[in-house]
Write a protein that holds these residues in place. Structure first.
Motif: not given
Length: 424
Positions: A17-19, A24-27, A32-34, A398-405
């Motif tokens: 799950i952590l992986i 997901s966080s990296i993506m 966000l950057i793209a 994408f910010s919400l996905i990152l924060v949630t992950a």
């Protein structure tokens, strides 16, 4: 034994799950950057170019202009980026050597090919306007003048630019386009030219400057009458620039140019708009605060009274063919302004002798280009890849996905037993 297996299973699942969360966080970060870089990268410069050749009585000059494709009130914000002086006399002097015209313009046209990006060549208009020298030739021999223009057309048509034609412009046009140039460069037409040192206040058409042009074979005067009334229709020209209409009085006096007044070709190499400036500049009368009428007359009298041998020594760096005409030219200019145009001691302070403003020549060619851009369709402004609402939505998602992950990952990492207890 079962407890051990259960613990190993929970550890294995937690690690997976952590992986997944880390991936997901990296993506999400990459997304966000793209999106940010794609939406905020500078848009390509969407510009147009134009070429105007000023075929004067004593020489020809080529000017390259550039303006945004998205025009302001149907008129491009045009500025000069290049000037090339054609080697040799004016084109009217080639009437008896027509075959030489083919190579006459080559050097400057090749320069234009280098300055303007190749991708823009086919859409770059080229105009040649011939002035008083060709007007005189046309009066003397119209067929010969036509043959000169035909050879010029053949020469310019060989280049991969959008050649729009070569023609003799009238004295009224020459004066009026010079008037447009002066007032454009002094900020009288549009507020958006923030690089100018004079800016209009907006609203109604504001007061403009008059323009005096002294060339080799003619002289022009152009201004907007204070009462807006022009008695002679032949001396009236009308323009629409930056969404506003202008009616100007303009008159050209053929054969009253400096060269014609001297009755000899002594000013071959003196450029653009105008002999007023170059003679007055030599006499040091082109400062921001113009000298009084009395001082200029006094200076001219002292200058013209000097012995010729003393002049040659004192002005040793000036070519003799120019030096010997400055006395006559200065006296002629004063006579033209005082006796011809009837400037008085009071109105004299409003005269400014100019050669360039903000790097652009103050001749008729820029005004010609400005007027012609009214006929060039404006393009739609370049837009961002994403609409503003789509851009905001994707950035928030994408910010919400990152924060949630990140939150779930930290929770599993620090309290795995509590996590699995809730899961059970």
């Amino acid at each position: 034994m079962e407890d051990r297996k259960d613990s190993e299973l929970k550890t294995f699942c937690s690690r997976n799950i952590l992986i997944i969360l880390g991936f997901s966080s990296i993506m999400a970060v990459i997304a966000l950057i793209a999106v940010g870089l794609t939406q905020n990268k500078p848009l390509p410069e969407n510009v147009k170019y134009g070429i105007v050749l000023d075929a004067g009585s004593s020489h020809t000059s080529l000017y390259i202009y550039k303006w945004p494709a998205e025009k302001e009130n149907d008129t491009g914000v045009v500025h000069q980026i290049e000037e090339c002086k054609v080697k040799g006399p004016g084109i009217s002097q080639y009437a008896q050597k027509l075959n030489d015209i083919g190579t006459y313009l080559t050097e400057c046209m090749e320069r234009a090919r280098q300055v303007i990006p190749e991708s823009k060549h086919e859409e770059t208009p080229v105009y040649l306007g011939a002035t008083a020298g060709m007007r005189l030739l046309s009066i003397e021999n119209e067929q010969l003048a036509d043959r000169v223009l035909t050879m010029v057309t053949e020469s310019l048509s060989r280049y991969h630019f959008d050649f729009q034609g070569a023609r003799i412009i009238s004295g009224q046009e020459e004066g009026a386009y010079g008037w447009i140039t002066i007032n454009y460069l002094l900020g009288k037409f549009t507020q958006k030219l923030t690089w100018l040192y004079l800016k209009p206040n907006g609203g109604d058409v504001q007061e403009t400057y008059g323009a005096l042009d002294l060339g080799g074979a003619s002289t022009q005067i152009t201004f907007v009458p204070q009462d807006k009334h022009i008695e002679s229709p032949n001396n009236a020209l009308h323009f629409r620039l930056y969404g506003k209409d202008y009616s100007v009085y303009t008159h050209s006096f053929l054969c009253y140019g400096k060269d014609q007044a001297l009755r000899q070709k002594l000013a071959k190499d003196i450029q653009a708009f105008s002999a007023y400036y170059y003679v007055m500049n030599f006499l040091n009368f082109t400062s921001e605060e113009p000298p009084s009428q009395e001082k200029m007359i006094d200076t001219m009298e002292k200058f013209c009274s000097r012995p010729w041998e003393q002049m040659k020594i004192y002005f040793g760096d000036v070519k003799e063919k120019y030096l010997r005409e400055y006395c006559f030219s200065g006296a002629y200019i004063l006579s033209l302004l005082l006796s011809g145009y009837h400037f008085t001691a009071d109105s004299w302070k409003n005269i400014h002798f100019m050669g360039k403003i903000q790097g652009s020549n103050v001749g008729w060619t820029l005004g010609y280009m400005l007027n012609l851009t009214n006929m060039i369709p404006a393009e739609e402004p370049l837009s961002k890849p994403l609409s503003h609402s789509t851009y905001v939505f994707l950035m928030v998602l994408f910010s919400l996905i990152l924060v949630t992950a990140v939150i779930i990952g930290l929770f599993i990492f620090h309290k795995p037993s509590y996590f699995w207890k809730d899961m059970v």
